[in-house]
Design a protein around this motif. Structure first.
Motif, short mmCIF file in Angstrom:
data_model
loop_
_atom_site.label_atom_id
_atom_site.label_comp_id
_atom_site.label_asym_id
_atom_site.label_seq_id
_atom_site.Cartn_x
_atom_site.Cartn_y
_atom_site.Cartn_z
N GLY A 68 21.33 87.59 29.44
CA GLY A 68 21.32 89.02 29.19
C GLY A 68 22.23 89.85 30.09
O GLY A 68 22.30 91.07 29.95
N ASP A 69 22.93 89.21 31.00
CA ASP A 69 23.87 89.95 31.85
C ASP A 69 25.05 90.43 31.00
O ASP A 69 25.58 89.68 30.19
CB ASP A 69 24.38 89.07 32.98
N THR A 70 25.45 91.67 31.23
CA THR A 70 26.53 92.26 30.44
C THR A 70 27.71 92.67 31.31
O THR A 70 27.56 92.92 32.51
CB THR A 70 26.05 93.48 29.66
N ASN A 71 28.85 92.73 30.66
CA ASN A 71 30.08 93.17 31.32
C ASN A 71 30.87 93.99 30.31
O ASN A 71 31.05 93.56 29.17
CB ASN A 71 30.89 91.94 31.77
N TYR A 72 31.31 95.18 30.73
CA TYR A 72 32.04 96.08 29.84
C TYR A 72 33.37 96.49 30.46
O TYR A 72 33.48 96.67 31.68
CB TYR A 72 31.25 97.37 29.58
N ALA A 73 34.35 96.68 29.61
CA ALA A 73 35.58 97.31 30.06
C ALA A 73 35.28 98.76 30.41
O ALA A 73 34.45 99.41 29.76
CB ALA A 73 36.63 97.25 28.96
N VAL B 278 28.03 82.31 27.02
CA VAL B 278 28.53 83.68 26.99
C VAL B 278 29.09 83.97 25.60
O VAL B 278 29.82 83.14 25.04
CB VAL B 278 29.64 83.93 28.04
N MET B 279 28.75 85.12 25.06
CA MET B 279 29.36 85.62 23.83
C MET B 279 29.91 87.00 24.11
O MET B 279 29.30 87.77 24.87
CB MET B 279 28.36 85.67 22.68
N GLY B 280 31.02 87.29 23.49
CA GLY B 280 31.61 88.59 23.77
C GLY B 280 32.65 89.00 22.76
O GLY B 280 32.86 88.31 21.74
N TRP B 281 33.27 90.12 23.05
CA TRP B 281 34.29 90.70 22.18
C TRP B 281 35.52 91.03 23.00
O TRP B 281 35.42 91.59 24.10
CB TRP B 281 33.76 91.98 21.53
N TYR B 282 36.65 90.69 22.45
CA TYR B 282 37.95 91.09 22.98
C TYR B 282 38.66 91.90 21.90
O TYR B 282 38.27 91.86 20.74
CB TYR B 282 38.80 89.86 23.32
N LYS C 165 50.16 95.13 22.68
CA LYS C 165 49.41 95.02 23.93
C LYS C 165 48.76 93.64 24.04
O LYS C 165 48.61 92.93 23.06
CB LYS C 165 48.34 96.11 24.01
N GLN C 166 48.37 93.31 25.26
CA GLN C 166 47.68 92.04 25.48
C GLN C 166 46.23 92.12 25.04
O GLN C 166 45.64 93.21 25.00
CB GLN C 166 47.76 91.68 26.97
N ARG C 167 45.67 90.97 24.74
CA ARG C 167 44.25 90.92 24.41
C ARG C 167 43.46 91.24 25.66
O ARG C 167 43.76 90.76 26.75
CB ARG C 167 43.90 89.52 23.89
N GLU C 168 42.42 92.06 25.49
CA GLU C 168 41.61 92.47 26.62
C GLU C 168 40.13 92.34 26.31
O GLU C 168 39.71 92.46 25.16
CB GLU C 168 41.91 93.94 27.00
N LEU C 169 39.36 92.12 27.36
CA LEU C 169 37.92 92.04 27.21
C LEU C 169 37.36 93.42 26.90
O LEU C 169 37.70 94.41 27.55
CB LEU C 169 37.29 91.52 28.50
N VAL C 170 36.48 93.47 25.91
CA VAL C 170 35.76 94.70 25.60
C VAL C 170 34.36 94.65 26.21
O VAL C 170 33.96 95.55 26.95
CB VAL C 170 35.65 94.91 24.08
N ALA C 171 33.64 93.60 25.89
CA ALA C 171 32.28 93.44 26.41
C ALA C 171 31.86 91.99 26.25
O ALA C 171 32.30 91.31 25.32
CB ALA C 171 31.30 94.34 25.68
N SER C 172 31.00 91.55 27.15
CA SER C 172 30.45 90.19 27.05
C SER C 172 29.00 90.21 27.50
O SER C 172 28.56 91.11 28.22
CB SER C 172 31.26 89.21 27.90
#
Length: 121
Positions: free
Chosen positions: A55-60, A33-37, A43-50
């Motif tokens: 190829g599965d993606t996850n977005y805030a 998995v590669m992504g961006w926080y 504020k706390q660190r939060e997930l932006v996208a992974s």
């Protein structure tokens, strides 16, 4: 030794676009998995996208429809295209890699050094 090197941050006006890049260096076989926080001041660190290696993606929710994550597995690089930027997107953006397999060892998780994105007029 594996390192994550980010680039592409900077100052942009509201409504503008930026593209972040993160390249993983080293003798890498795979990165699951590669992504961006991101972390805004106070504020706390939060997930932006992974994005997974398949190829599965996850977005805030806050970035859906505006940001697009992509990756080049052959180059061990992940990108974040950010459009329609808002002042509330201002933060330090961190690249993240999970389950990295290399020639010599495995890494559970690695972080980049961070790149500042400022959205302001």
């Amino acid at each position: 030794q594996v390192q994550l090197v980010e680039s592409g941050g900077g100052l942009v006006q509201p409504g503008g676009s930026l593209r972040l890049s993160c390249a993983a260096s080293g003798s890498i076989f795979s990165i699951v998995v590669m992504g961006w926080y991101r972390q805004a001041p106070g504020k706390q660190r939060e997930l932006v996208a992974s994005m997974s290696i398949t190829g599965d993606t996850n977005y805030a929710d806050s970035v859906k429809g505006r940001f697009t994550i992509s990756r080049d597995n052959a180059k061990n690089t992940v990108y974040l295209q950010m459009n329609s930027l808002k002042p509330e997107d201002t933060a330090v953006y961190y690249c993240n890699a999970v389950n990295i397999a290399t020639m010599n060892r495995g890494y559970l998780q690695l972080w980049g050094q961070g790149t500042l994105v400022t959205v302001s007029s």
